[in-house]
Design a protein around this motif. Structure first.
Motif, short mmCIF file in Angstrom:
data_model
loop_
_atom_site.label_atom_id
_atom_site.label_comp_id
_atom_site.label_asym_id
_atom_site.label_seq_id
_atom_site.Cartn_x
_atom_site.Cartn_y
_atom_site.Cartn_z
N ALA A 13 41.84 24.32 40.94
CA ALA A 13 40.64 23.85 40.25
C ALA A 13 40.54 24.45 38.86
N PHE A 14 41.30 25.54 38.60
CA PHE A 14 41.26 26.19 37.30
C PHE A 14 42.29 25.64 36.31
N GLY A 15 43.22 24.79 36.80
CA GLY A 15 44.22 24.22 35.92
C GLY A 15 45.63 24.45 36.44
N TRP A 16 46.59 24.57 35.49
CA TRP A 16 48.00 24.74 35.82
C TRP A 16 48.39 26.21 35.66
N PHE A 17 49.22 26.67 36.60
CA PHE A 17 49.60 28.07 36.62
C PHE A 17 50.73 28.36 35.64
N ASN A 18 50.56 29.47 34.88
CA ASN A 18 51.58 29.95 33.95
C ASN A 18 52.09 31.27 34.50
N ASP A 19 53.34 31.28 35.02
CA ASP A 19 53.83 32.49 35.68
C ASP A 19 54.23 33.59 34.70
N SER A 20 54.13 33.32 33.40
CA SER A 20 54.45 34.37 32.43
C SER A 20 53.28 35.33 32.23
N ASP A 21 52.05 34.89 32.56
CA ASP A 21 50.90 35.79 32.41
C ASP A 21 49.95 35.76 33.61
N TYR A 25 45.67 27.49 33.29
CA TYR A 25 45.22 26.87 32.03
C TYR A 25 44.74 25.46 32.32
N GLY A 26 43.51 25.21 31.93
CA GLY A 26 42.94 23.86 32.05
C GLY A 26 42.54 23.34 30.68
N LEU A 27 42.92 22.12 30.37
CA LEU A 27 42.59 21.53 29.08
C LEU A 27 41.09 21.22 29.03
N LEU A 28 40.41 21.73 28.01
CA LEU A 28 38.99 21.46 27.88
C LEU A 28 38.76 19.98 27.62
N ASP A 29 37.85 19.41 28.37
CA ASP A 29 37.53 17.99 28.22
C ASP A 29 36.02 17.81 28.35
N PRO A 30 35.34 17.47 27.24
CA PRO A 30 35.91 17.15 25.94
C PRO A 30 36.30 18.40 25.17
N GLN A 31 37.13 18.21 24.16
CA GLN A 31 37.50 19.31 23.27
C GLN A 31 36.30 19.67 22.38
N PRO A 32 36.18 20.94 21.96
CA PRO A 32 35.08 21.32 21.07
C PRO A 32 35.13 20.53 19.76
N PRO A 33 34.00 20.36 19.08
CA PRO A 33 34.00 19.67 17.79
C PRO A 33 34.96 20.34 16.81
N GLY A 34 35.47 19.56 15.87
CA GLY A 34 36.46 20.08 14.93
C GLY A 34 35.98 21.22 14.08
N ASP A 35 34.65 21.33 13.89
CA ASP A 35 34.12 22.41 13.06
C ASP A 35 33.72 23.64 13.87
N ASP A 36 34.02 23.62 15.18
CA ASP A 36 33.70 24.77 16.02
C ASP A 36 34.59 25.96 15.64
N PRO A 37 34.02 27.14 15.43
CA PRO A 37 34.84 28.30 15.05
C PRO A 37 35.89 28.68 16.09
N LEU A 38 35.75 28.20 17.33
CA LEU A 38 36.75 28.50 18.35
C LEU A 38 38.14 28.00 17.94
N TRP A 39 38.19 26.97 17.08
CA TRP A 39 39.48 26.43 16.63
C TRP A 39 40.17 27.37 15.66
N GLN A 40 39.42 28.28 15.09
CA GLN A 40 39.97 29.24 14.12
C GLN A 40 40.70 28.53 12.98
N GLY A 41 40.16 27.37 12.57
CA GLY A 41 40.74 26.63 11.46
C GLY A 41 41.97 25.82 11.81
N ASN A 42 42.32 25.70 13.09
CA ASN A 42 43.54 25.00 13.49
C ASN A 42 43.36 23.52 13.76
N TYR A 43 42.11 23.04 13.86
CA TYR A 43 41.87 21.64 14.18
C TYR A 43 42.48 20.73 13.11
N PRO A 44 43.17 19.58 13.46
CA PRO A 44 43.28 19.01 14.81
C PRO A 44 44.58 19.38 15.52
#
Length: 236
Positions: A13-21, A25-44
């Motif tokens: 229910a939490f997403g796909w397992f990454n055995d390296s850590d 990981y689950g993809l956020l749906d919907p994605q945060p708005p493009g101006d959300d600081p969570l993107w740290q300037g990386n959008y899109p």
């Protein structure tokens, strides 16, 4: 299998397992708005994920994070840059010319008098037009511009104009950019009118994901014109 050697499900229910850590990981749906600081300037570019790491209580020790590409083990559907380019083109909603003509359907033109041809200039009818399509870890931007319009005039002749044409202005006789002269009246044609079809040729370039390319698209629209002959009445 996690770092302790214990077998864990690849997906929960939490997403796909990454055995390296040892995190899901689950993809956020919907994605945060493009101006959300969570993107740290990386959008899109990239995507935002909900991270839930294994521990005493499953689903704890995590949060939201931005990643440029899907993490190891993530079961997303693969897509090529060319396929994303096609999606970007669809978002542009390109259409045929917004036909401008000196003889609209409710008027009568004359044999031997230039008929001006043009299109309304907008992002969807002439360009330039740009759009971006993205999936986690991949983003492609496409740009489109009309290179020419072919006007099939319905009388067996065609005019190819490498421009948007010039809207008619008071006192204008011959168009400085794009027109056609009918030599025969339209009587005898369906509804006694010529069908005019305007076909624009769009050049599209795209790049992203370390790839680039180009493609050519056409879009058409049509109208009708009625052409008559000037009758000269001779009396005497």
């Amino acid at each position: 299998m996690d770092l302790t050697g214990e077998t864990v499900p690849c997906r929960s229910a939490f997403g796909w397992f990454n055995d390296s850590d040892d995190c899901y990981y689950g993809l956020l749906d919907p994605q945060p708005p493009g101006d959300d600081p969570l993107w740290q300037g990386n959008y899109p570019s990239g995507a935002m994920y909900q991270v839930s790491c294994t521990g005493p209580l499953p689903g704890t020790n995590g949060g939201w994070t931005w990643l440029p590409t899907p993490p190891p083990g993530f079961g997303g559907v693969s897509v090529t840059p060319a396929e994303l380019a096609s999606r970007a083109v669809d978002r542009m909603q390109l259409v045929g010319p917004a036909i401008g003509i000196t003889v609209p359907p409710d008027r009568l033109g004359l044999v031997g008098v230039p008929v001006w041809l043009w299109t309304e200039v907008s992002p969807t009818t002439w360009g330039p037009n740009s759009a971006t399509a993205s999936v986690p870890g991949l983003s492609v931007t496409a740009t489109a511009q009309v290179q020419e319009i072919r006007w099939d005039m319905g009388d067996g002749n065609a005019v190819v104009c490498p421009n948007a044409g010039t809207p008619w202005y008071e006192g204008g006789i011959e168009s400085p950019t794009c027109d056609h002269i009918y030599e025969q009246p339209s009587v005898g044609q369906p509804d006694d009118a010529y069908t005019v079809t305007a076909t624009s040729t769009w050049d599209v370039t795209w790049s992203g994901g370390g790839a680039s390319g180009s493609l050519t698209l056409t879009r058409s629209s049509s109208t009708t014109v009625r052409i008559g002959e000037l009758q000269v009445l001779v009396t005497g």
